[in-house]
Design an enzyme around this catalytic site. Structure first.
Site, PDB file in Angstrom:
ATOM      1  N   GLU A  84       0.806  -1.227   0.000  1.00 48.70           N
ATOM      2  CA  GLU A  84       0.000   0.000   0.000  1.00 48.70           C
ATOM      3  C   GLU A  84       0.837   1.274   0.000  1.00 48.70           C
ATOM      4  OE1 GLU A  84      -2.691  -0.940   3.216  1.00 48.70           O
ATOM      5  OE2 GLU A  84      -4.096  -1.892   1.811  1.00 48.70           O
ATOM      6  N   GLN A 141       4.695  -3.597   2.840  1.00 47.30           N
ATOM      7  CA  GLN A 141       4.496  -5.002   3.198  1.00 47.30           C
ATOM      8  C   GLN A 141       4.945  -5.909   2.063  1.00 47.30           C
ATOM      9  OE1 GLN A 141       0.326  -3.521   2.719  1.00 47.30           O
ATOM     10  NE2 GLN A 141      -0.096  -5.708   2.880  1.00 47.30           N
TER      11      GLN A 141
HETATM   12  O1  IFM Z   1      -5.659  -6.126   4.063  1.00 41.66           O
HETATM   13  C1  IFM Z   1      -4.798  -5.337   4.816  1.00 41.66           C
HETATM   14  C2  IFM Z   1      -3.826  -4.660   3.870  1.00 41.66           C
HETATM   15  O2  IFM Z   1      -3.063  -5.602   3.158  1.00 41.66           O
HETATM   16  C3  IFM Z   1      -2.917  -3.741   4.636  1.00 41.66           C
HETATM   17  N1  IFM Z   1      -3.723  -2.745   5.347  1.00 41.66           N
HETATM   18  C4  IFM Z   1      -4.657  -3.328   6.278  1.00 41.66           C
HETATM   19  C5  IFM Z   1      -5.583  -4.324   5.605  1.00 41.66           C
HETATM   20  C6  IFM Z   1      -6.488  -4.991   6.661  1.00 41.66           C
HETATM   21  O3  IFM Z   1      -5.722  -5.776   7.527  1.00 41.66           O
END
Ligand code: IFM
Length: 549
Positions: free
Chosen positions: A274, A381
């Protein structure tokens, strides 16, 4: 649903209603119980959500009258015993025992307990990203269920995994409606975040555009089918989801010429990471879409000329187009570095040196505007690394190491879903210490509040990812294999890991030591277990077979 518990039927003026520092409402009431005395409580439920799968009024009436009947026919003691029984069965099949690391053992058990508590079992719900413990993310379901939590259920309690997948089946019509309203004549477009099937992302750039959710659901169905062999599910529900999600890729992607080649591209998507958004040809998305298309092709051929394919209007022409798209899928790759590229123009972004950023500025999302972050080579991530983990076949260890060494230094792990994935990748890349460090931080996320936000709710995806860290990482279980297949890499400080897994009608207990694997069949008739390239066959229940590695 709102819920209230009153003492002694009439509202009690002594009840102290409050709003806490996290804006959560609640009430307290103290009651000093004397031994042998009795106290009545009245529980009030108000159900007021507009949910296409649930008629709130009917549901409330049915639920409350069933609850009323139930309560009249039970007692505290019998409820306690029934609950103990449920948990005993749960631990019998789903526990993971780690000998040699008591703190990690405690955290892991906490995680498994929370996972089991949080999973929907009525086919109308899934697992909220915060479980049932807080109002973070509004109770919404994400890919967290299919890609991080479901494997635990599929391998240990497949009946729950099926219910969770049925939630996706019951919302398939909404996903098709969303695709059509979006302007795509065919296919299903599942919501990135949802509670009732409809898209609930307010920030579409980093939310709704995470179209990989479609292939994530197809992947989870294939995993469920491989592990359970549940033909009935595949025929009645699973194939339809796989087909409709594959149709989505055929609509959203397109054939074109790129770098002098005829290719299939998927542009304007947001991948799992993200800290980038709306990119062209995200590697993870394209490889998952390719897998999704290949599943649709495989099962369309399996069910060719049956009422299943005719009901779903599958034609040879459509399947041929899918074959071409899967074959020509563009997967961005830097030949010189031998590195898979997160997306097409990833290398044109500015470098970011995470080691030069002050620790107080992490997580970066709380200190930098997203548009600032999107300009840099920085990951929130695991993204491309997830693709390496899910599709190890055809990937040499050198390639995995090259990807790991490229992405690890630019990943902040600001998402709690990241570290357990890096633990698995590090383990496979032979980086034992890094693997243990990542895993131990992932598994402690909530019990030690390592992200300083557990007050908003646990990180359910991270709990499931930690189970994967042990099973896929240290025990080296090969995901989605037709036989049990293990390539263990135990942390040096651990004496053993013990857990059970199911495959079709067999359940095996595995105990993994530093140089040996012990296998016992706990239910079923017989199965084969591969430990690296050695094979053992277990044919009688509760007879231990030993395999050195
Ligand atoms: O789905 C996740 C995403 O990959 C990263 N932000 C939070 C979301 C909910 O856990």
């Amino acid at each position: 649903m709102t819920f209230q518990a009153n003492e002694n039927v009439a509202p009690d003026p002594k009840i102290d209603y409050f709003k806490d520092e996290n804006n959560q409402y609640g009430y307290r009431s103290k009651y000093h119980a004397k031994k042998g005395s009795e106290k009545n409580f009245e529980f009030l439920f108000a159900i007021g959500d507009i949910h296409p799968l649930v008629n709130a009024r009917v549901y409330a009436d049915q639920y409350l009258s069933a609850l009323d009947n139930y309560i009249r026919g039970t007692s505290f003691q019998s409820e306690l015993m029934a609950s103990a029984q449920v948990w005993q069965t749960f631990w019998l099949h789903s526990d993971v025992k780690i000998d040699g690391d008591p703190q990690i053992q405690l955290c892991l058990r906490f995680n498994l307990f929370e996972l089991n508590q949080s999973a929907g079992r009525d086919e109308n719900t899934s697992i909220p990203a915060k479980g049932l413990t807080g109002n973070g993310y509004g109770g919404h379901f994400f890919w967290d269920t299919e890609m991080f939590m479901l494997a635990f259920f599929t391998y240990t309690q497949p009946q729950i995994a099926k219910k969770l997948l049925m939630f996706r089946y019951h919302t398939l019509n909404i996903a098709k409606q969303q695709a059509s309203e979006f302007g795509l004549p065919k296919g299903a477009m599942y919501a990135w975040r949802t509670i009732n099937g409809y898209e609930s992302s307010s920030y579409w750039l980093a939310g709704m555009a995470q179209f990989h959710i479609n292939a994530d659901i197809a992947f989870a169905i294939e995993q469920y089918y491989t592990i359970t062999g549940d033909d009935d599910f595949l025929k009645k529900y699973g194939f339809e989801i796989i087909l409709e999600t594959a149709r989505f890729w055929m609509q959203y992607g397109n054939f074109t010429e790129l770098d002098g080649k005829h290719v299939f591209v998927i542009n304007k998507v947001t991948g799992p990471d993200e800290y980038s958004a709306l990119v062209d040809n995200n590697y993870y998305t394209n490889v998952m879409a390719q897998f999704n298309l290949r599943l649709a092709i495989k099962y369309a051929e399996k069910f060719k000329a049956t009422d299943i394919t005719s009901r779903l209007n599958v034609s040879d022409k459509e399947i041929d187009r899918m074959k071409q798209a899967a074959e020509l899928m563009y997967l961005p790759y830097d030949k010189e570095k031998n590195v898979k590229l997160q997306f097409q123009d990833f290398e044109q972004l500015l470098p970011m040196h995470l080691d030069q950023i002050d620790q107080s500025l992490f997580p970066l999302l709380l200190h930098y505007h997203p548009l600032m972050l999107y300009r840099y080579q920085v990951n929130k991530q695991a993204d491309t690394i997830m693709a390496d983990i899910l599709f190890p076949k055809g990937n040499t260890k050198e390639q995995l190491i090259a990807d790991y060494d490229f992405y690890e230094p630019i990943t902040t792990h600001d998402s709690s879903l990241s570290k357990a994935m890096y633990a698995i990748a590090a383990s496979r890349a032979g980086k034992k210490e890094q693997s243990y460090d990542f895993f131990s931080q992932a598994v402690k996320t909530d019990l030690l509040d390592l992200h300083h936000n557990t007050q908003n709710g646990i990180h359910a995806g991270s709990l499931g990812a930690a189970w994967q860290g042990v099973v896929y990482g240290f025990a080296g279980v090969v995901n989605n294999a037709e036989h049990f297949s293990l390539e263990p890499k135990l942390p040096s400080a651990w004496n053993s890991i013990k857990f059970k897994l199911r495959l079709h009608n067999n359940e095996c207990l595995f105990t993994i030591y530093q140089n040996e694997v012990h296998v016992e069949l706990t239910s079923g008739k017989a199965c084969e277990v591969y430990v690296y390239d050695k094979k053992v066959r277990v044919t009688s229940q509760h007879v231990k077979e030993v395999c050195e590695y």
